[in-house]
Design an enzyme around this catalytic site. Structure first.
Site: not given
Ligand code: SAH
Length: 441
Positions: A157, A300, A396
């Site tokens: 890939c 998040y 995203c």
């Molecule tokens: N900001 C980070 C992660 C983004 S991905 C980066 O850029 O690396 C989104 C993240 O939100 C994931 O780690 C997931 O576990 C978390 N997540 C999902 N639902 C959530 C919620 N209701 N409250 C808090 N975190 C959450």
């Protein structure tokens, strides 16, 4: 319109999944692999109420940006949905997807910035989940076609490094030769973009891991594999189960972004494209325009990537994350980078934020980076009620981004800038960072 019948269709739009969109009479038809401004011959393969799916039979008038795909399996494996277009076309298509979401869904009159693209849109993925296939007694690792269980081998890939492809080939033959066929369901591989070190996670249905010799052989013959896990998963709807057992080596893999080091556990989220993650986070930091006095909430927050970027320029950062292991990684990452003004909380943002703000706490800026389903309304309501001056939204999924941005703009916020960043060359996914501020009222 009739099923199985062929039609000529002019492609006038592009769906959020990168499909060409045209019309046959009143019906909207989605055509994978068709490009904007093309005339195509299609066969109708599914009809729903107001829309249909078409299969591309022939391109009658091609878009000038159409090109032969670099990969023989383009259009089959479920990745690289836009590979038939030049990279310039891909970026333009992604900008249009975001622009459409902002105009049609969020009803905003704002020009989306041109997408910040990659210098080299290949071999950027630092993580992959490979399905195992054992048909005809041959072990192969690869992918499933979208919405099906038809297997397509990974076959060198082009989104992964040569080293990861080599590891995939080694795993195929080692599984074959050690009689492990039918035991392993999937294999997740994470590769450090900094060091080339790898984490390998074997996913099985069986609860017990019985192949310690195989693990030893993997360590011996593939020394770049520094972390090996077993994961049990019996739910076909998800890629990985909840429980990870360390079989050998280190419990995390280390990667770096802009000089910051990040330890990553197998269940923690980490952007799959490190170079472009840096572009994304730098843009978010630019939008934040921090002066060093601010209290920032990183909602998040995952393993604290954005928190640590921001902490260097703010008074304090509070990260909120629902997966306990990710919060644990975040705390360790702050410590190992000698950053002391970050705090991490394991909670759902929608539970924690309204309570925290109701206790007379406040923040100067909140950054939200939710999963595809976007923010819970409770999160947006809490932001609105506490009148936080600045919101940076990383998304995203342009559709849920548009929904949430529309909500914020209905209650006192204005969108300043919308900047898509391409982390997924050849595929249809696009990341967007949006700068939003509170109107002076
Ligand atoms: N900001 C980070 C992660 C983004 S991905 C980066 O850029 O690396 C989104 C993240 O939100 C994931 O780690 C997931 O576990 C978390 N997540 C999902 N639902 C959530 C919620 N209701 N409250 C808090 N975190 C959450």
């Amino acid at each position: 319109m009739e099923l199985e019948k062929q039609y000529e269709v002019e492609i006038t739009g592009i769906s959020h999944q990168g499909y060409g969109v045209g019309r046959i009479g009143e019906l909207v038809v989605f055509v994978p692999q068709a490009m904007l401004e093309e005339l195509v011959l299609i066969k109708i393969i599914a009809i729903k109420k107001k829309m249909a799916m078409g299969k591309l039979i022939e391109v009658l008038q091609p878009n000038p940006h159409r090109q032969p795909p670099a990969c023989m399996q383009s259009g089959q494996c479920g990745g690289c949905e836009l590979q038939h277009g030049s990279y310039a076309y891909q970026l333009a298509a992604k900008r249009k997807i975001v622009q459409d979401a902002m105009c049609k869904l969020a009803r905003l009159d704002i020009e989306v910035k041109p997408v910040l693209g990659m210098k080299e849109p290949w071999r950027y993925r630092n993580k992959g989940v490979f399905h195992a296939d054992y048909s005809q007694g041959i072990v192969r690792l690869g992918f499933y076609q979208p919405e099906s269980h038809s297997f397509v081998p990974a076959n060198q890939c082009l989104l992964f490094s040569q080293a990861v492809n080599g590891l995939v080939c080694w795993l195929e033959s080692a599984i074959q030769n050690t009689g492990l066929a039918n035991e392993i369901d999937k294999i997740m591989i994470r590769e450090s973009s900094t060091s080339g070190a790898c984490m390998v996670v074997f996913v099985t249905h069986a609860h017990k891991w019985r192949f310690s010799n195989f693990v030893e052989q993997l360590q011996r013959e593939q020394p770049q594999v520094v972390s090996i896990y077993h994961n049990v998963n019996t739910n076909p709807k998800v890629m990985l189960g909840r429980h990870f057992q360390l079989l050998a080596g280190e419990d995390t893999i280390l990667d770096t972004l802009d000089g910051l080091q990040f330890q990553i556990s197998p269940q923690s989220f980490f952007q799959v494209n490190c170079l472009q993650a840096e572009v994304l986070y730098r843009k978010a930091l630019e939008y934040a325009a921090l002066t060093g006095t601010e209290t920032v909430i990183d909602a998040y927050c995952g393993i604290g990537t954005i928190s640590l970027y921001f902490a260097r320029h703010a008074a304090q950062v509070i990260g909120v994350e629902s997966i306990a292991q990710a919060t644990k990684d975040a705390k360790r990452n702050a410590q190992e980078n000698h950053i002391t003004n970050c705090k991490f909380i394991t909670a759902k943002t929608e539970d924690w934020l309204p309570k925290w703000l109701a206790q007379k706490n406040t923040a100067d800026l909140i950054i939200v980076d939710p999963p595809r389903k976007g923010c819970d309304t409770a999160v947006l309501d809490a932001i609105i009620q506490s009148k936080i001056a600045k919101v940076i939204y990383i998304s995203c999924n342009p559709s849920t981004l548009a929904r949430d941005v529309k909500y914020l703009t209905q209650f006192g916020y204005v969108v300043e800038e919308v900047q898509p960043v391409d982390l997924f060359g050849q595929g249809w996914h696009v990341e967007v960072v949006v700068s939003i501020c509170r109107k002076n009222t």
